[in-house]
Design an enzyme around this catalytic site. Structure first.
Site, mmCIF file in Angstrom:
data_model
loop_
_atom_site.group_PDB
_atom_site.id
_atom_site.type_symbol
_atom_site.label_atom_id
_atom_site.label_comp_id
_atom_site.label_asym_id
_atom_site.label_seq_id
_atom_site.Cartn_x
_atom_site.Cartn_y
_atom_site.Cartn_z
ATOM 1 N N ARG A 232 44.976 45.992 41.099
ATOM 2 C CA ARG A 232 45.604 44.537 41.259
ATOM 3 C C ARG A 232 45.951 43.842 40.197
ATOM 4 O O ARG A 232 45.037 43.462 39.322
ATOM 5 C CB ARG A 232 44.488 43.889 42.031
ATOM 6 C CG ARG A 232 44.726 42.231 42.536
ATOM 7 C CD ARG A 232 43.883 41.635 43.471
ATOM 8 N NE ARG A 232 42.700 41.530 43.126
ATOM 9 C CZ ARG A 232 41.782 40.824 43.860
ATOM 10 N NH1 ARG A 232 42.156 40.275 45.024
ATOM 11 N NH2 ARG A 232 40.417 40.352 43.589
ATOM 12 N N ASP B 147 32.709 36.549 42.853
ATOM 13 C CA ASP B 147 34.055 36.644 41.682
ATOM 14 C C ASP B 147 34.732 35.280 41.819
ATOM 15 O O ASP B 147 34.204 34.205 42.325
ATOM 16 C CB ASP B 147 34.981 37.881 42.138
ATOM 17 C CG ASP B 147 35.669 37.501 43.339
ATOM 18 O OD1 ASP B 147 35.491 36.569 44.154
ATOM 19 O OD2 ASP B 147 36.324 38.495 44.095
#
Length: 554
Positions: free
Chosen positions: A177, A457
């Protein structure tokens, strides 16, 4: 080969004598080669104008939304795409047929070994939300992936040896990603402006590893974050085509899964698959970012205020509608519909509490599998057996063949009414605590932070930040005190939380809680609303350097 001029291209770092830990024989100079930089510069010069145009479009939509001149709907101009039953996405690529358990984490060397060794089918290594984009993290993340793909990642510390279980071709399939379109990499300037971070992350990984991955029976696979429009997916697809042409790789070798983690993208799922159909591996329910985006886009509309974050679940009306539409869309188009993140991590000190946490994971994955998802995410290797067990009940490597009926309409995706919704003082404290802890760790270079036995996160920190802004902006009445949420209240509790966290800090006076609070305060007082925490804080982690390197001299 296309000739690329490296005049007016500068690296604002040194590539020699950079400390390496854990040690690797691969150096920064091995990654930042002249050929690799030429590739990145070509992509940047070709596509950066379109990237900036699309980012500007996001701003225009938000301005119209706030002014009441825009409402979310399925695009009338792409109705023909949605109504055409004949087109399909790409068939599953090698290593991407079974995606029943996916683990995620940053490309840190030890985490990469642990994730590849985990009992999972695929591993999304993340330069985005679980990484703080320091130069060290970004460039050594590339080194670590380069080494892993070539079976030269094993290393030892004084406490432990890290060794891949088998050769790379037999391990979990790697998916990378890159950072989102909104981010830049300020250590590399092209023609006087920082390079797109998306192009930088994608370009380095693809250039060095695409052919090697095909050689070992897999391929260059990606997760694409934070898109808000199908033309942003088209931009990625155009980059994929140029990149494959550049290295003489057949088009369609790249595969990409788009994260549906913004509210605008939920109204364009079909179009996003269509734009990438030659390269599409499906869509993923990026649940925490989707909650963040829903608050962000609708933050100025009082009827869409969301309650304490623990009340916003996957059974909330707008979340349930989003999941059902995603699965139906993906399976009608022949691609994977991936589930969301189970963020729990084992509670080794309390078996009873751990059992409760693991049962929550089990219930979450059962719901996803029964809804029709083809697989799901876990944040820790200990959760992989649960995910594997649940999705084994599919009886097949995926359930793309199953197209559940759905009648989701635009109003369902905007239905933020939650039974028993309430905002409390504890809800304010939880959001401040998580936001501060995450921002402080991010400023010290860590983008993946365990807090209260959940792996937090950037997405979860964004939920905390946006909720606090929204509650102050609308003066929401607290359930427990019957008083409104005010800038003075959130500022007072912020000060209390900072004092507490500083006293508990494990890094002593090296902590950055006061710096985090400086950036956090205007947001939670409702004085400003930044697009992203990551771009708000980015300049604080830029590596200083005295002399830039002129790339034309390479």
């Amino acid at each position: 080969m296309v000739k690329v001029n490296l005049d007016n291209v500068q690296l604002f770092v040194t590539i020699d004598n950079t400390p390496q830990f854990p040690p690797s024989k691969t150096t920064v100079a091995d990654i930042l080669t002249k050929n690799a930089l030429e590739f990145i510069v070509l992509l940047h010069r070709t596509f950066n104008t379109k990237r900036k145009e699309l980012l500007k479009n996001r701003e225009v939509i938000q301005e119209k939304l706030d002014a009441g001149a825009y409402q979310f709907e399925f695009l009338p101009e792409t109705e023909n795409i949605r109504n055409d039953p004949t087109w399909q996405g790409a068939i599953p690529a090698p290593g991407l047929i079974n995606r029943s358990a996916e683990i995620t984490g940053p490309p840190v060397r030890n985490m990469l070994v642990n994730a590849l060794n985990a009992e999972v089918t695929t591993y999304m290594t993340d330069f985005e939300d679980s990484s703080s984009p320091t130069w060290f993290n970004m460039i050594y993340g590339q080194i670590n992936l380069y080494d892993a793909i070539r079976n030269q990642i094993n290393f030892s510390t004084s406490r432990k040896s890290y060794t891949l279980n088998n050769d790379f071709s037999k391990l979990a399939t790697l998916i990378v990603r890159p950072r989102g379109w909104h981010m830049v990499e300020k250590h590399l300037y092209v023609d006087g402006e920082p390079v797109s971070a998306s192009i930088f992350d994608f370009g380095l990984f693809f250039f060095h590893n695409a052919k090697k991955l095909v050689e070992i029976g897999k391929g260059p696979y990606f997760y694409l974050p934070k898109m808000e429009h199908h033309l942003e997916a088209k931009l990625w697809n155009d980059i994929f085509c140029v990149a494959q042409d550049y290295i003489a790789m057949p088009r369609g070798t790249i595969r990409a899964t788009a994260l549906i983690e913004t509210l605008p993208a939920a109204f364009q799922m079909e179009e996003i698959i269509y734009q990438m159909r030659q390269h599409s591996s499906g869509l993923n329910c990026g649940r925490w970012d989707y909650i963040f985006s829903t608050i962000k886009k609708l933050r100025n509309k009082q009827e869409h205020v969301l309650p304490n974050r623990d009340q916003v679940t996957m059974t909330s009306p707008f979340m349930d509608a989003y999941v059902k539409r995603l699965i139906n869309t993906c399976h009608r188009r022949g691609v994977h519909a991936m589930g969301g993140m189970a963020a729990q991590i084992p509670i080794k000190s309390d078996p009873a509490a751990n059992d409760i946490a693991m049962d929550k994971v089990r219930q979450d994955k059962v719901r996803e599998m029964r809804n029709g998802h083809d697989g799901s995410w876990v944040a820790h290797p200990a959760l992989a057996p649960i995910c594997n067990e649940i999705f084994a009940d599919m009886g097949t490597p995926n359930q793309i063949y199953y197209v559940p009926e759905t009648s989701v309409v635009a109003s369902d995706l905007l239905n933020t009414n939650i039974d028993g919704a309430e905002v409390t003082i504890e809800g304010i404290r939880v959001n401040l605590d998580i936001g501060l802890q995450y921002m402080e760790a991010w400023l010290r270079g860590s983008g993946c932070v365990p807090i209260n036995y959940l792996m937090e996160d950037a997405a979860t920190a964004e939920v905390s930040r946006c909720q606090l802004y929204q509650w102050v902006h609308h003066g929401v009445t607290l359930k427990d005190t019957n008083e409104p949420v005010t800038p003075e209240l959130t500022a007072m509790i912020l000060k209390e939380e900072v004092t507490k966290l500083i006293s508990q800090s494990q890094v002593g006076d090296k902590n950055k809680f006061e710096l985090a609070a400086k950036y956090f305060l205007p947001e939670i007082r409702g004085q400003k609303f930044s697009d992203f925490l990551t771009t708000l804080l980015y300049d604080e982690i830029i590596t200083p350097t005295a002399v830039p390197l002129d790339c034309s001299s390479l």
